[in-house]
Design an enzyme around this catalytic site. Structure first.
Site, PDB file in Angstrom:
ATOM      1  N   ASN A 139      19.036  58.365  57.391  1.00 25.70           N
ATOM      2  CA  ASN A 139      20.418  59.301  56.820  1.00 25.70           C
ATOM      3  C   ASN A 139      19.989  59.596  55.479  1.00 25.70           C
ATOM      4  OD1 ASN A 139      22.627  60.840  56.099  1.00 25.70           O
ATOM      5  ND2 ASN A 139      23.915  58.678  56.501  1.00 25.70           N
ATOM      6  N   TRP A 140      19.776  60.634  54.889  1.00 25.23           N
ATOM      7  CA  TRP A 140      19.393  60.868  53.703  1.00 25.23           C
ATOM      8  C   TRP A 140      20.610  61.111  52.890  1.00 25.23           C
ATOM      9  CZ3 TRP A 140      14.562  64.832  53.678  1.00 25.23           C
ATOM     10  CH2 TRP A 140      13.490  64.175  54.151  1.00 25.23           C
ATOM     11  N   LYS A 141      21.611  61.352  53.516  1.00 26.09           N
ATOM     12  CA  LYS A 141      22.904  61.680  52.629  1.00 26.09           C
ATOM     13  C   LYS A 141      22.584  62.730  51.795  1.00 26.09           C
ATOM     14  CE  LYS A 141      24.100  56.914  52.952  1.00 26.09           C
ATOM     15  NZ  LYS A 141      25.005  55.956  52.513  1.00 26.09           N
ATOM     16  N   HIS A 154      30.857  59.393  60.158  1.00 24.26           N
ATOM     17  CA  HIS A 154      30.418  58.331  59.064  1.00 24.26           C
ATOM     18  C   HIS A 154      31.419  58.019  58.173  1.00 24.26           C
ATOM     19  CE1 HIS A 154      28.181  56.712  55.733  1.00 24.26           C
ATOM     20  NE2 HIS A 154      27.060  56.775  56.818  1.00 24.26           N
ATOM     21  N   GLU A 183      31.603  57.541  55.095  1.00 25.96           N
ATOM     22  CA  GLU A 183      31.827  58.262  53.851  1.00 25.96           C
ATOM     23  C   GLU A 183      32.517  59.853  54.009  1.00 25.96           C
ATOM     24  OE1 GLU A 183      27.782  58.356  52.721  1.00 25.96           O
ATOM     25  OE2 GLU A 183      27.679  56.224  52.229  1.00 25.96           O
ATOM     26  N   GLU A 191      28.518  50.611  62.049  1.00 34.10           N
ATOM     27  CA  GLU A 191      28.480  50.560  60.578  1.00 34.10           C
ATOM     28  C   GLU A 191      29.727  50.011  59.724  1.00 34.10           C
ATOM     29  OE1 GLU A 191      25.196  53.460  59.319  1.00 34.10           O
ATOM     30  OE2 GLU A 191      27.111  54.264  58.747  1.00 34.10           O
ATOM     31  N   GLY A 226      25.530  50.524  51.783  1.00 39.86           N
ATOM     32  CA  GLY A 226      25.181  50.714  50.349  1.00 39.86           C
ATOM     33  C   GLY A 226      25.710  49.252  49.558  1.00 39.86           C
ATOM     34  N   SER A 250      22.962  48.758  54.770  1.00 37.49           N
ATOM     35  CA  SER A 250      22.047  47.825  53.864  1.00 37.49           C
ATOM     36  C   SER A 250      20.806  47.318  54.704  1.00 37.49           C
ATOM     37  CB  SER A 250      22.749  46.786  53.328  1.00 37.49           C
ATOM     38  OG  SER A 250      23.666  47.368  52.318  1.00 37.49           O
ATOM     39  N   GLY A 293      20.325  54.264  55.413  1.00 33.96           N
ATOM     40  CA  GLY A 293      20.746  55.096  54.394  1.00 33.96           C
ATOM     41  C   GLY A 293      19.925  54.730  53.206  1.00 33.96           C
ATOM     42  N   GLY A 294      20.133  54.132  52.123  1.00 40.07           N
ATOM     43  CA  GLY A 294      19.488  54.103  51.050  1.00 40.07           C
ATOM     44  C   GLY A 294      17.797  53.623  51.120  1.00 40.07           C
TER      45      GLY A 294
HETATM   46  C1  PEP Z   1      24.415  54.910  55.957  1.00 38.93           C
HETATM   47  O1  PEP Z   1      24.538  55.794  55.319  1.00 38.93           O
HETATM   48  O2  PEP Z   1      24.435  55.113  57.297  1.00 38.93           O
HETATM   49  C2  PEP Z   1      24.027  53.511  55.576  1.00 38.93           C
HETATM   50  C3  PEP Z   1      24.000  52.527  56.388  1.00 38.93           C
HETATM   51  O3  PEP Z   1      23.662  53.319  54.331  1.00 38.93           O
HETATM   52  P1  PEP Z   1      22.873  52.143  53.556  1.00 38.93           P
HETATM   53  O4  PEP Z   1      21.824  51.952  54.339  1.00 38.93           O
HETATM   54  O5  PEP Z   1      22.514  52.707  52.411  1.00 38.93           O
HETATM   55  O6  PEP Z   1      23.779  50.946  53.768  1.00 38.93           O
END
Ligand code: PEP
Length: 259
Positions: A11-13, A100, A102, A172, A178, A218, A239-240
């Protein structure tokens, strides 16, 4: 041991311009060339809307699928700024991330809109990656299972059992996203078991067993192996750590070794 299917979604956000997105795919393709992950690992990229077309073209001859990060539930209409399921299909998307945390936190996403989006995705042959998870307060107040059940029930209201095979759930925990504080493998295992039990109660044994549940929060090269060791964890939403092709390729390779 029978091999297990893994689904790894990046997930590039709100990251990467079109040239950056093309560079990422080219670099990932190079990294996967000598030893692509075995076919039991399904790779999906979820770029921002602006890069979907470029990534769709770039991955055409690669074993990589495409996801959007959100969508509207209507096919068309006066919804300024929104993107419909038909438009995502046009671009070659097979998946769409829905609910999500966010989007729930910053864009007014509710259980009711999540439910409409899940239904619309399935109606159009898109696989929804439905995100659910508890906050830290909810966890410390022993409400994790209650929250997961409520989010699941709301999101899946009206969804028929025959569509179950297309639904992907991403567990999640909000506090893990993050944060550099992933859930422990045990916490992920327990939450996934609970989710699977709820889906089994809703749609029956077969649907429960087949349900693909991803862990997100994470995930990194140094913890993905441990998280995927549980039979309850069928993949990861990353994500990151997915923004760097080298790290992403490393995680794919580890996922491959746990099938
Ligand atoms: C996400 O955006 O779904 C996520 C899990 O982010 P991260 O891996 O950065 O925690």
């Amino acid at each position: 041991m029978t091999p297990r299917h893994r689904l790894i979604v990046g997930n590039w956000k709100m990251h990467k311009t079109i040239p950056e997105a093309r560079d990422f795919v080219a670099r990932l393709a190079e990294l996967l060339t000598p030893a692509p992950p075995d076919s039991m690992v399904e790779i999906v990229l979820a770029p921002p809307f602006t890069a979907l077309a470029a990534v769709s073209t770039a991955i055409k001859s690669l074993p990589i699928g495409l996801s959007a990060q959100d969508m509207h539930w209507e096919d068309l209409g006066a919804f300024t700024g929104a993107v419909s399921p038909l438009m995502l299909k046009d671009l070659g998307c097979r998946y769409v991330i829905i609910g999500h945390s966010e989007r729930r936190r910053d864009f007014g996403e509710t259980d009711a809109t999540v439910n409409k989006k899940v239904a619309a995705a399935l109606r159009h042959g898109l696989r929804p990656i439905l995100c659910i998870g508890e906050t830290w307060d909810q966890r410390t107040n022993s409400q994790t299972e209650q929250v997961l059940s409520a989010q699941l029930t709301a999101a899946l209201t009206g969804i028929e059992k025959d569509q179950a095979g297309d639904v992907v759930i991403a567990y999640e925990p909000v506090w893990a996203i993050g944060s550099d504080h992933p859930a422990t493998a045990q916490q992920a295992h327990d939450a996934h078991r609970h989710i699977r039990a709820r889906v089994t109660a809703l749609w029956g044994q077969d649907a429960g067993e087949r349900l693909v549940i991803l862990y997100g929060g994470s995930v990194k090269p140094d913890n993905i192996g441990e998280l995927l060791a549980s039979r309850e964890v069928n993949g990861a939403l990353i994500g990151g750590a997915c923004l760097d092709p080298l790290q992403f390729a490393k995680m794919l390779s580890i996922a491959s070794s746990t099938t």
